[in-house]
Design an enzyme around this catalytic site. Structure first.
Site, PDB file in Angstrom:
ATOM      1  CG  ASN A 394      -2.124   0.905   0.916  1.00  0.00           C
ATOM      2  OD1 ASN A 394      -2.049   2.044   0.202  1.00  0.00           O
ATOM      3  ND2 ASN A 394      -3.153   0.653   1.609  1.00  0.00           N
ATOM      4  CG  ASP A 395       1.246   3.287   3.738  1.00  0.00           C
ATOM      5  OD1 ASP A 395       0.213   3.683   3.195  1.00  0.00           O
ATOM      6  OD2 ASP A 395       1.524   2.832   4.725  1.00  0.00           O
ATOM      7  CB  VAL A 396       6.013   0.626  -0.197  1.00  0.00           C
ATOM      8  CG1 VAL A 396       6.498   0.549   1.118  1.00  0.00           C
ATOM      9  CG2 VAL A 396       5.321  -0.866  -0.790  1.00  0.00           C
ATOM     10  CB  ALA A 435       1.363   6.055   5.984  1.00  0.00           C
TER      11      ALA A 435
END
Length: 468
Positions: A394-396, A435
């Protein structure tokens, strides 16, 4: 003979230290990590045997009992703990390392007081530092474990007047330590200092969000090494000093690498309360957030996109780890390769919950090391990729890190999967990552969502690809 024994012990320590350094060097690459682990373990065995041969070690019965109990617990834990729970286990081991070092300091202080022996200034300072670092590592690691295990909330937990309380605790530790340096004969004051260090560890980790736990675990690993080095100064053991220094330095280097990968300073990680807002969204199908909509596909459509591609880049994330889908992912990659598709794996430095998490999982599924590419190597190739398959990350992979200056993750290096010709995202729903930031990738024109469990969806993709 009496002169040879101490010399032989020190020479053995030298060999053990050399093996530690060589082992750490080999741990830097997935291809040599297993051998590095074995080499370092041999070094530790030599160090333990040499220490047991020291004439100062008298009670071998208790040592053997401790070894048997510890080895039994370790063997059971290694067998029972799932790879997805490895970060929690590492956190616990960090805490136990800090506890062992702190107990050495407590035992030595108690021994000297009971024997009415004067405590040298350098030993006294080493004891007090060992108690502080070991105590903070112990309770801080246990809080990190509890957050990762879901025993307490992964969101930042801030208590009323927390910063003034932290300052008061730190002042209390400094005042108590100063008293013990001037008058080193008070067990109540000493145990009060020990208690303060334990509380400081709790207060240190509670306000840190779950998204930063990988960095915290790495930092606590470094602290456990520093605590071991301090314990070495307490008992005047060169091997303990060297081993602790190596662990402390390597852990700190890894912490800096992870902070760089997240484009954040260590200060902001420890005091920024990042990763607290975790929002949910659609649970599947074609969903929308505000005016943004996503396009969903089924496994048959996904299989056609993958099967007729020339090259595919697979991006594993924590969702893959939770679903234990690594073996299905490798099966999918094998099937695609039989059809002439070039398959690569893109690994982000902070994917998962600890450094190297994805590498270990894929190695467990017998994925070749040559297929694993780190972020800097794979990003230039993503624009030429026909399909980027994101599995539980997700965040990466969030383009907001590149384009939205107001995003909390702005500036964080990401895997630029949005540059691929097509992107397929396998995800249970539209919830945010650690995050707590909505992912712009999901709403891109070239992105399609395949909603469901990573293992189920990848297995369906395998089945559909075989039908092509």
């Amino acid at each position: 003979m009496s002169d040879f024994v101490p010399t032989g012990i020190q020479l053995t320590y030298l060999v053990a230290a050399s093996l530690f350094i060589l082992g750490l060097k080999k741990l830097g690459s997935p291809a040599t990590a297993r051998n590095g682990n074995v080499i370092a373990a041999v070094g530790m065995l030599l160090a333990i045997v040499a220490t047991l041969l020291d004439q100062q070690v008298l009670n071998y019965q208790m040592i053997l009992v401790g070894l048997a109990i510890g080895a039994g617990i370790g063997a059971i834990a290694a067998y029972k703990v799932q790879m997805t729970e490895m970060p929690q286990m590492v956190g616990l081991l960090n805490g136990l390392g800090g506890a062992a070092s702190a107990l050495i300091a407590v035992a030595e202080f108690w021994r000297l007081i009971e024997a009415s022996q004067p405590i040298p200034l350098d030993v006294n300072i080493s004891i007090l530092l060992d108690v502080l670092i070991g105590g903070v590592t112990l309770t801080g690691s246990f809080i990190a474990f509890a957050k990762l295990q879901g025993l307490i909330s992964g969101s930042p937990i801030k208590l009323p007047l927390q910063q003034p309380l932290n300052l008061l605790l730190l002042v209390g530790y400094i005042v108590g330590s100063a008293y013990l340096i001037i008058t080193p004969d008070s067990l109540p004051i000493f145990f009060g200092v020990v208690g303060v260090s334990l509380v400081l560890g709790i207060m240190f980790v509670l306000p840190i969000g779950g998204g930063d736990m990988p960095v915290v675990i790495s930092l606590l690993n470094s602290l456990s090494g520093i605590a071991a080095a301090a314990a070495g100064f307490v008992v005047m053991n060169n091997m303990l000093i060297i081993a602790g220094a190596l662990v402390g330095a390597s852990g700190l280097i890894l912490t800096q690498i992870m902070c760089k990968a997240m484009n954040r300073s260590l200060f902001s990680v420890l005091f920024g309360a990042f990763g607290g807002a975790v929002a949910g969204g659609a649970t599947g199908g074609t969903g929308a957030t505000g005016e943004q909509s996503v396009r969903s596909i089924d496994a048959e459509e996904g299989a056609m996109m993958l099967g007729y591609a020339r090259n595919v880049v697979i991006v594993p994330g924590y969702g893959m780890a939770v679903a234990q889908a690594q073996h299905s992912v490798r099966e999918l990659a094998d099937q695609l390769e039989r059809m002439g598709v070039d398959v690569k794996y893109a690994i982000h430095p902070v994917a998962g919950r600890m450094p190297g998490h994805m590498n270990v999982l894929l190695a467990e599924a017998n994925v070749a090391y040559t297929q694993l590419y780190d972020m800097d190597d794979i990003n230039p190739q993503l624009e030429a990729a026909d399909v980027a398959l994101v599995i539980g990350a997700n965040d990466v992979v969030n383009p907001a890190a590149r384009s939205d200056v107001n995003s909390p993750i702005y500036g964080m290096p990401i895997l630029e999967v949005d540059r691929a010709k097509q992107t397929i995202v396998i995800k249970r729903g539209m919830s945010t990552g650690f995050a707590g930031v909505d992912n712009e990738l999901f709403y891109k024109e070239k992105t399609t969502m395949l909603f469901g469990s990573a293992k189920d969806m990848v297995s369906k993709l395998v089945s559909e690809v075989k039908q092509l």
